[in-house]
Design a protein around this motif. Sequence first.
Motif, short mmCIF file in Angstrom:
data_model
loop_
_atom_site.label_atom_id
_atom_site.label_comp_id
_atom_site.label_asym_id
_atom_site.label_seq_id
_atom_site.Cartn_x
_atom_site.Cartn_y
_atom_site.Cartn_z
N SER A 82 -5.80 1.21 -1.75
CA SER A 82 -4.71 2.12 -2.10
C SER A 82 -4.25 1.76 -3.51
CB SER A 82 -3.60 1.91 -1.06
OG SER A 82 -2.35 2.29 -1.52
N GLN A 130 -11.64 -10.38 0.94
CA GLN A 130 -11.42 -9.05 0.31
C GLN A 130 -12.72 -8.26 0.18
OE1 GLN A 130 -8.39 -8.56 0.41
NE2 GLN A 130 -7.22 -10.33 -0.24
N ASP A 152 -8.81 -11.05 5.17
CA ASP A 152 -8.36 -9.70 4.80
C ASP A 152 -9.55 -9.05 4.09
OD1 ASP A 152 -5.83 -10.42 5.60
OD2 ASP A 152 -5.01 -10.60 3.57
N ARG A 176 0.86 -1.20 0.00
CA ARG A 176 0.00 0.00 0.00
C ARG A 176 0.88 1.23 0.00
NH1 ARG A 176 -2.65 -3.92 2.54
NH2 ARG A 176 -1.12 -3.83 4.20
N1 5AD Z 1 -4.84 -1.67 -1.28
C1 5AD Z 1 -5.29 -2.10 -0.08
N2 5AD Z 1 -5.06 -3.33 0.39
C2 5AD Z 1 -4.35 -4.17 -0.39
N3 5AD Z 1 -3.96 -5.44 -0.21
C3 5AD Z 1 -3.24 -5.82 -1.27
N4 5AD Z 1 -3.16 -4.82 -2.16
C4 5AD Z 1 -3.85 -3.78 -1.64
C5 5AD Z 1 -4.12 -2.47 -2.08
N5 5AD Z 1 -3.70 -2.04 -3.26
C6 5AD Z 1 -4.31 -6.22 0.98
C7 5AD Z 1 -5.16 -7.45 0.60
C8 5AD Z 1 -4.17 -8.57 0.78
C9 5AD Z 1 -3.32 -8.05 1.91
C10 5AD Z 1 -2.00 -8.73 2.05
O1 5AD Z 1 -3.14 -6.71 1.58
O2 5AD Z 1 -6.21 -7.55 1.50
O3 5AD Z 1 -4.79 -9.79 1.11
#
Ligand code: 5AD
Length: 494
Positions: free
Chosen positions: A391, A319, A357, A104
């Motif tokens: 993000s 997610q 997550d 992020r």
């Molecule tokens: N923005 C926010 N959260 C993210 N994750 C991965 N990429 C992004 C992003 N661009 C989160 C997901 C993943 C965790 C390791 O990080 O939920 O499972």
Amino acid sequence: MRKLPHSATLVNKYSHKNRKILIIYTFVISFFRYRQAMRINRPMASPPRKCIVMAKKLYIETYGCQMNVADSEVVASILKDEGYLYTNDISEADLILINTCSIRENAEQKIWNRMKQLKSMKKKRAQLLVGLIGCMAERLKEKLIADGQGVDFVAGPDAYRELPGAVAAAEQGKKSVNTILSLEETYGDISPMRLDSNGVSSFISIMRGCDNFCSYCVVPYVRGRERSRDPESICCEASELFGKGYREVTLLGQNVNSYRWKESGDVMDFPDLLEKIAGIDPLLRVRFATSHPKDLSDHLIEVIARNANICRHIHLPAQSGSNKILKLMNRKYTREQYLERIGAIRREIPDCSISTDIIAGFCAESEEDHKDTLALMEEVGYDFAYMFKYSERPGTRAAESMDDNVPEDTKITRLNEIISLQNRLSEISKKGDLGKSFEVLTEGVSKRSAEHLTGRTSQNKVVVFPRNNIAIGEYVRVTIERNTSATLIGKVSE
Ligand code: 5AD
Ligand code: SF4
């Protein structure tokens, strides 16, 4: 005309004569030294002369996920072989490595800030070298050594074997960038140096990279293609840890359940590997992270169910709870399919805890989509969750083709709603444990009280209990009496 002897013959002739003289000389000297030693009663050999070479010291600061923690241990091992001693004290380091995270934007921002501090540290210590490694190194490459950032070299996640060369070049004042990604590298032959270890639990990296290309995620770009590590080397590492007294290993990968090793027609997939590691000893607990819902097979659930030492905890990132968003995220499952997998876990492993997550405010997420996420969380009743605000990451499919159109304050409001719901669900989960007894693996002394120990249940819940005479690394039965927001508190029941 007399023929001159060949030069080689000449050398041989003279060296043969010299050798005879040398043997007689050595014999005479040894005889006199022996007599002298007998007379004054001291050892014959003179003590070795002291040669003090100060070993250089390495300090690694690790950001981001558990994979990065495991990678730092590989890096420490590679540099140990080059004579670098590991230190936990940054002020005495000759070489500082920052193992970075790109997942992020705020993770990267933290590292930019840290780089400024290190730059001023370098001004006071002329010999100090600073290297940037890991995902951000892979993503930003040359940009990290340009503009006088104070960084001496940059190495991506597959370039750690080349670190000794990068350090040597930096010592000569040459900056370098190595971000070549590999299709094979697993560092399988390197025995990681355990850093910051409690001596009880440890990570084992079983695969690298990711081929899933979730549209929001930078991992496939910075960690490259998915590849699995040789199971023999994984088993050796686990057995070795067990032999040293470790009692828990966590098998790590971006998507462990797509682990697959193929050699001369034989295939080993993740459930087989997991069962093999669990078979090392019933006293060795095995965990794993992270699982992708689309790859969570019935076979894996069966293997967990029939092996008591495979921990009753599955981290299964959802997610989102909205089918529209799951599709945009390229998650390759629907809400219904996800819930079906949760049902299978609950049926086969009733005492299994489940964590997730969640991303709040992904592109085009409506209030209704957000409500679907909250409803999914409620329906599953997660024991724990990692929750994030979306993000945008440059280079990802979402960044290239979707609009990051949920306003920042809406993202924050939704994230807060998700967090407060999860706090309630976590509380329900802990309340459900009151009065029950769990096998707890003791990991250390409680930070709050020297009279208490801390450990975790198979479900990955932290438990605090009175110390008595229990050793760290021991299994104890604890009956849960009460809880705080973060821990269960109990007494030893056997
Ligand atoms: N923005 C926010 N959260 C993210 N994750 C991965 N990429 C992004 C992003 N661009 C989160 C997901 C993943 C965790 C390791 O990080 O939920 O499972
Ligand atoms: Fe990223 Fe998706 Fe791979 Fe996880 S599975 S590392 S979220 S691309």
